[in-house]
Design a protein around this motif. Sequence first.
Motif, mmCIF file in Angstrom:
data_model
loop_
_atom_site.group_PDB
_atom_site.id
_atom_site.type_symbol
_atom_site.label_atom_id
_atom_site.label_comp_id
_atom_site.label_asym_id
_atom_site.label_seq_id
_atom_site.Cartn_x
_atom_site.Cartn_y
_atom_site.Cartn_z
ATOM 1 N N THR A 128 0.817 -1.222 0.000
ATOM 2 C CA THR A 128 0.000 0.000 0.000
ATOM 3 C C THR A 128 0.844 1.263 0.000
ATOM 4 O O THR A 128 0.329 2.359 -0.206
ATOM 5 C CB THR A 128 -0.893 0.037 1.258
ATOM 6 O OG1 THR A 128 -0.024 0.044 2.409
ATOM 7 C CG2 THR A 128 -1.805 -1.173 1.317
ATOM 8 N N GLY A 129 2.128 1.112 0.260
ATOM 9 C CA GLY A 129 3.011 2.272 0.304
ATOM 10 C C GLY A 129 4.402 1.840 0.671
ATOM 11 O O GLY A 129 4.658 0.637 0.875
ATOM 12 N N TYR A 179 7.522 8.794 3.862
ATOM 13 C CA TYR A 179 6.790 7.679 3.260
ATOM 14 C C TYR A 179 6.067 8.140 2.004
ATOM 15 O O TYR A 179 5.885 9.340 1.776
ATOM 16 C CB TYR A 179 5.779 7.094 4.262
ATOM 17 C CG TYR A 179 4.639 8.040 4.597
ATOM 18 C CD1 TYR A 179 4.736 8.932 5.651
ATOM 19 C CD2 TYR A 179 3.460 8.045 3.837
ATOM 20 C CE1 TYR A 179 3.706 9.805 5.945
ATOM 21 C CE2 TYR A 179 2.431 8.916 4.132
ATOM 22 C CZ TYR A 179 2.559 9.790 5.187
ATOM 23 O OH TYR A 179 1.537 10.649 5.471
ATOM 24 N N SER A 180 5.681 7.176 1.182
ATOM 25 C CA SER A 180 4.831 7.444 0.026
ATOM 26 C C SER A 180 3.655 6.488 0.075
ATOM 27 O O SER A 180 3.848 5.285 0.290
ATOM 28 C CB SER A 180 5.586 7.200 -1.281
ATOM 29 O OG SER A 180 6.766 7.956 -1.332
ATOM 30 N N LEU A 181 2.479 7.032 -0.102
ATOM 31 C CA LEU A 181 1.281 6.193 -0.208
ATOM 32 C C LEU A 181 1.137 5.755 -1.656
ATOM 33 O O LEU A 181 1.193 6.583 -2.566
ATOM 34 C CB LEU A 181 0.047 6.998 0.232
ATOM 35 C CG LEU A 181 -1.316 6.337 0.042
ATOM 36 C CD1 LEU A 181 -1.455 5.089 0.904
ATOM 37 C CD2 LEU A 181 -2.445 7.316 0.357
ATOM 38 N N LEU A 182 0.988 4.449 -1.881
ATOM 39 C CA LEU A 182 0.733 3.956 -3.239
ATOM 40 C C LEU A 182 -0.781 3.814 -3.418
ATOM 41 O O LEU A 182 -1.414 4.654 -4.015
ATOM 42 C CB LEU A 182 1.472 2.630 -3.475
ATOM 43 C CG LEU A 182 3.007 2.720 -3.381
ATOM 44 C CD1 LEU A 182 3.643 1.346 -3.441
ATOM 45 C CD2 LEU A 182 3.567 3.606 -4.490
ATOM 46 N N PHE A 214 -0.895 0.933 4.801
ATOM 47 C CA PHE A 214 -1.438 2.293 4.834
ATOM 48 C C PHE A 214 -2.888 2.318 4.357
ATOM 49 O O PHE A 214 -3.231 1.709 3.351
ATOM 50 C CB PHE A 214 -0.632 3.218 3.919
ATOM 51 C CG PHE A 214 0.739 3.555 4.421
ATOM 52 C CD1 PHE A 214 1.074 3.399 5.754
ATOM 53 C CD2 PHE A 214 1.698 4.060 3.544
ATOM 54 C CE1 PHE A 214 2.344 3.721 6.225
ATOM 55 C CE2 PHE A 214 2.975 4.389 3.995
ATOM 56 C CZ PHE A 214 3.299 4.213 5.337
#
Length: 315
Positions: A56-57, A119-122, A98
């Motif tokens: 998810t991230g 962080y990065s949210l996908l 996430f």
Amino acid sequence: MKHKGIYIVVAVVVLVPLGLLLRTFSASPLPMPKPYEGPLPSATPPPELAVFSAVTGVNHRNAAFGYRGGSFFERRDFSMAGTLVKHPQGDLLIDTGFGHNIDAQFRTLPLFFRAITFYSLLRPVADQLGASGYNLKSLRAILLTHSHWDHVSGVPDFPGVPVWVTPQEHEFIRKSSDMDFCRLFNGIRYEEYGFEGRPYLGFSASHDVYHDGSVVVVPAFGHTPGSVIVFVTLPRGTRYAFVGDLVYQLEGITEREERPWLVRRMGADEDAAANRENLLRMIALKERLPELIIVPAHDMRGFDKIPPLSQASKR
Ligand SMILES: [Zn+2]
Ligand SMILES: [Zn+2]
């Protein structure tokens, strides 16, 4: 002469502690345990049993954060993920990674942790399930390896779905740690389960979710007071161990390296000694079963060995 004195003071006050601190990041493998010698439990999984990954991230870290001996210069994207286990008696989601509200949730974490976390949210797992045409009625429960922020963020995206926890983890949730988002959620239905079953692959007890050996949960307390490991055995015999945060990266197992002291001190482990015991159990098991696929929650390489959720509807 005066300058020389200043250099000595700088060396003592700054460099010596820094050197000592850096040493705690250096490689220090645990002694190799004897391979696991106990029985290999049988399983009769239904033919429909399958697992699918939902990354998810990512959390942008480096290898040094993950295990002793890891390099500060080697970038590692730590996976933030859930795993769907499809079973005819009702599916399970192991952790959520996430969720939709990660940005707002993240702002509630301690300032220091936020300052060192990028962080990065996908895509939240609820959206990934929706896109694959998944029927949410099939989801029986969310099974948490533990209740830290990055494992529970997506829980509110599944209203009405029960969350399975050990009594110890439930108590930990009630105490409301600042690294846990459960304190932010309302109306979550927690359901406790115990370990009524026999020792399993070196762990002291077990909980056989479907009574067919396909999904077996074992206690692995240490990282948090009620952390667990989830073993999944597929119809063709492929065996997975979803170890949560027992280790952050696979080198914890393959190189027998714990998390660095500073990472543990920052709140990674509630009971580092207990976590070490379980890590040694897992290393001993991997020695006996080299084919066992170990999936730490934050190691992308583990999730690469699981088909992604986008393939779920095609099966
Ligand atoms: Zn954790
Ligand atoms: Zn985690």
